[in-house]
Structures are given as structure tokens and as C-alpha cells.
Design an enzyme around this catalytic site. Sequence first.
Site, PDB file in Angstrom:
ATOM      1  N   HIS A 131       0.837  -1.193   0.000  1.00  0.00           N
ATOM      2  CA  HIS A 131       0.000   0.000   0.000  1.00  0.00           C
ATOM      3  C   HIS A 131       0.881   1.254   0.000  1.00  0.00           C
ATOM      4  CE1 HIS A 131      -3.164  -2.805   1.302  1.00  0.00           C
ATOM      5  NE2 HIS A 131      -4.020  -1.892   0.879  1.00  0.00           N
ATOM      6  N   LYS A 135      -0.504   4.825   4.634  1.00  0.00           N
ATOM      7  CA  LYS A 135      -1.318   3.843   5.372  1.00  0.00           C
ATOM      8  C   LYS A 135      -0.637   3.515   6.693  1.00  0.00           C
ATOM      9  CE  LYS A 135      -3.763  -0.567   4.846  1.00  0.00           C
ATOM     10  NZ  LYS A 135      -5.048   0.024   5.269  1.00  0.00           N
TER      11      LYS A 135
END
Length: 235
Positions: A131, A135
Site C-alpha cells: 500500500h 497507510k
Amino acid sequence: MNIALLGYGKMGKMIEKVSLNRGHKIVARVDIGSAERDYNQMDVAIDFSVPESAVENIKGCLANGVPVISGTTGWLQHYEEVAEFCKKEKGAFIYSSNFSLGVNIFFELNSILAKMMAGTGEYKVSIDETHHIHKLDAPSGTAITLAEGIIGATDYTRWQLNKDDDDAVVVRSHREGEIPGTHEVTYSGTVDDISIKHTAHNREGFALGAVVAAEWIQGKQGVYSMKDVLNLGAK
């Protein structure tokens, strides 16, 4: 539908865009520090807030007859409490670690593959998730759902982050650039590897799935999952 957005970050704004494109109206944008909310205007609430606010947000809506779609992660130690509260209030609630329609099909493929691989004894399974650098949680909720799907169908008893143990599904988390989300499940053997992979190109797929779930839950009562929304079989 009149939609309340609980959390107005990047996902909240994307859900707003998708909702408006599908003919819905946004009647509330509740962010950190927002106190006032008119439940009477809401047909449904879509929660992409923060773990510290999620339970209060969800219960507040359910107590006032507003169905809730929640994609907030990091609060699941309270999931059973919230589910019981929903049933007590005769409300309607869906939680998913990932609302992408493609990811939920991927979850089903993962479970099917795990059942097929369960008796072989020849392969070691691992999950890689990647990601964007913003995040905060690791592993992703999606990776945990994948790991739980494998555990439910095999002799693995737990998952473990970034460490390989024989009885654990190893989950490796990577944070790179602005990647929306990539998940790969790999069964590695001595003679070959078998992999399934899902790659998100942007956040719009997550937002679309949440809005589809909000449309689906209208007029219903109970605790549901994306399996119900997509008619993918029993929970």
C-alpha cells in the site's frame, strides 16, 4: 438516498463523488470534532472514520434507526459488541475490510484455493500486501481477511506479520509510493508456485462497493457482509 459520510478524508471524498454520480445526496459530512448530526435526514451512513470514533459513530446511527456501512479498520475487537447492539436495536449493519467488488470476489477465490490446497502438504502459503506510504496500519485489513480465510480452510492456526513460522500464515507488508492496494497469495512448493493476485488501480473501486452496499441494505434488518450484497453464498 440521503447519505451521511462518517469520516471525510480521501475515502469519504471519493464516496461522495461516486454517490453523487449515482444520483444520491450527501446530507452530512461528519469528521473529527464534528458533534451535531441530524439522524432524521439520513437513509444510510457510510463510515470511513478512525478506529477511535468508529464504535461511537456506528452505535449512534443504529440507535437512531440509520443503517451503517463501515469500512473503518482497527476497531474489530469490538465487532461482536457492535453486532449484538445492531440486533438489539433491530438495525442494519455491514462491515468489510475492503468494499471493492473485485476484492470480495478475490476473497472467495482465496477460500476456494485454500480448500483445494489444504490436503497437499507440499506448499507453504504467504500473503504479500503493498500500500501507499500514508497507510498507518499493517498488515492491511484485507490481508487479515485473506489470512483468516486460509486459516478457516487449512491446518494453519494463526497468521504472523513479517516472520515465517511453520504453523502460521506469513503476511508481509510493504509501504511504497502511492499504491492504492495490491494483495498476492502464494503457495510455494519445491517444484512450483501457485499465486492469485488482486491489484487496485485507484480508490474508486472501494468507494463504489461501499455505495452499492448502502443501496443494497435499504429496507433490511440484521448484520450482513459483502457476501450477502454480492450473493456469494452463506456468511
